[in-house]
Design an enzyme around this catalytic site. Structure first.
Site, PDB file in Angstrom:
ATOM      1  N   TYR A 137     -18.682  -5.031   0.818  1.00 45.55           N
ATOM      2  CA  TYR A 137     -20.070  -5.083   0.335  1.00 45.55           C
ATOM      3  C   TYR A 137     -20.098  -4.845  -1.176  1.00 45.55           C
ATOM      4  O   TYR A 137     -20.731  -5.588  -1.930  1.00 45.55           O
ATOM      5  CB  TYR A 137     -20.897  -4.022   1.068  1.00 45.55           C
ATOM      6  CG  TYR A 137     -22.338  -3.939   0.640  1.00 45.55           C
ATOM      7  CD1 TYR A 137     -23.260  -4.917   1.017  1.00 45.55           C
ATOM      8  CD2 TYR A 137     -22.788  -2.885  -0.150  1.00 45.55           C
ATOM      9  CE1 TYR A 137     -24.590  -4.839   0.614  1.00 45.55           C
ATOM     10  CE2 TYR A 137     -24.118  -2.796  -0.549  1.00 45.55           C
ATOM     11  CZ  TYR A 137     -25.014  -3.781  -0.157  1.00 45.55           C
ATOM     12  OH  TYR A 137     -26.328  -3.695  -0.557  1.00 45.55           O
ATOM     13  N   ALA A 139     -17.748  -5.305  -3.349  1.00 48.43           N
ATOM     14  CA  ALA A 139     -17.162  -6.447  -4.075  1.00 48.43           C
ATOM     15  C   ALA A 139     -18.148  -7.607  -4.168  1.00 48.43           C
ATOM     16  O   ALA A 139     -18.262  -8.264  -5.210  1.00 48.43           O
ATOM     17  CB  ALA A 139     -15.882  -6.904  -3.372  1.00 48.43           C
TER      18      ALA A 139
END
Ligand SMILES: NC(=O)c1ccc[n+]([C@@H]2O[C@H](COP(=O)([O-])OP(=O)(O)OC[C@H]3O[C@@H](n4cnc5c(N)ncnc54)[C@H](OP(=O)(O)O)[C@@H]3O)[C@@H](O)[C@H]2O)c1
Length: 232
Positions: A137, A139
């Site tokens: 998430y 990233a």
């Protein structure tokens, strides 16, 4: 009046932003996965980027060209990295970033031609400071920062701005699914303002960033997090 497309506006932040911008006189097109019987709405799953073509063509034919794009749809995932499956990883990256990257590429030519455009990405403080067990998430959200800075440079001469908003914890269906009541209390304990951000606070910032007053702000990320990133 300007045409706005807000992805993921069947609930939460996107829904409140759609209501706010409609009240301000913008023409707003909304999307979500749920089937809703409302005007200017399409149910579409963005975990497959090929669906972006369907979305763009539908909006162009039934609503018009897009002056303002709010890249908002997204899913939160809390999972240790060694429990992640490749299929799920790709789907979340698609929903949270790739489909929005592609959608942006489709709306930019009209914006360049009109010499006007506003793009706002809803990122997350998870992408700013990192979050254990939410590396995917995080990233998908930090991807927006490099994207915005680069695109801001590429499109600056066309009077097109692109910025990100990174909310802290906002009380929405996403948060209600991620945290039980006990976890909510523990979360609020570490938020300096001891409260959830309200969706309307994000909507107000979107309203400002797409306004003429904010024409000089581009390539930036603004943390709207009730103080959570202070001291990091
Ligand atoms: N809530 C928070 O604390 C918080 C914090 C930081 C960032 N954010 C970000 O803010 C954005 C909005 O989240 P929210 O809190 O408002 O959550 P929400 O109420 O769950 O809304 C998410 C929206 O995105 C749509 N969506 C999710 N996955 C999708 C997919 N694969 N394809 C198409 N649409 C999809 C949902 O559609 P359906 O409901 O119709 O399926 C819904 O309209 C997200 O990008 C989220 O990461 C939220």
């Amino acid at each position: 009046m300007k045409n706005v497309l807000i992805t993921g506006s069947s609930s939460g932040i996107g829904k409140i932003a759609a209501e706010k911008l409609k009240a301000e006189g913008y023409n707003v097109f909304q999307t979500g996965r749920k089937k809703l019987d409302i005007e200017n709405y399409l149910s579409i799953d963005l975990s497959d980027p090929k669906n972006v073509n369907k979305l763009y063509n539908y909006v162009k034919e039934n609503f018009g060209e897009i002056d303002i794009l709010i890249n908002n749809a997204g899913e939160y995932l809390y999972s240790p990295i060694d429990k992640m499956k490749l299929d799920e990883t790709i789907k979340i990256f698609n929903s949270n970033f790739i489909s929005h990257y592609y959608l942006t590429s489709l709306v930019v030519p009209y914006m360049k031609q009109k010499k006007f455009g506003r793009i706002v990405n809803i990122a997350s403080i998870s992408g700013v400071v990192g979050e254990a067990n939410a590396s995917l998430y995080s990233a998908t959200k930090s991807a927006y920062f490099g994207f915005s800075k680069s695109l801001a440079l590429e499109l600056a001469e066309y009077n097109i701005t692109i910025n990100s908003i990174s909310p802290g914890w906002v009380e929405t269906p996403l948060t209600n699914a991620a945290l039980n009541e006990q976890e909510k209390m523990e979360t609020l304990d570490v938020v300096p303002q001891k409260r959830f951000v309200e969706p309307v606070e994000i909507a107000n910032l979107i309203k400002y960033l797409i306004s003429d007053s904010a024409k000089g702000i581009t390539g930036q990320n603004i943390n709207l997090c009730a103080g959570l990133t202070c001291g990091c």
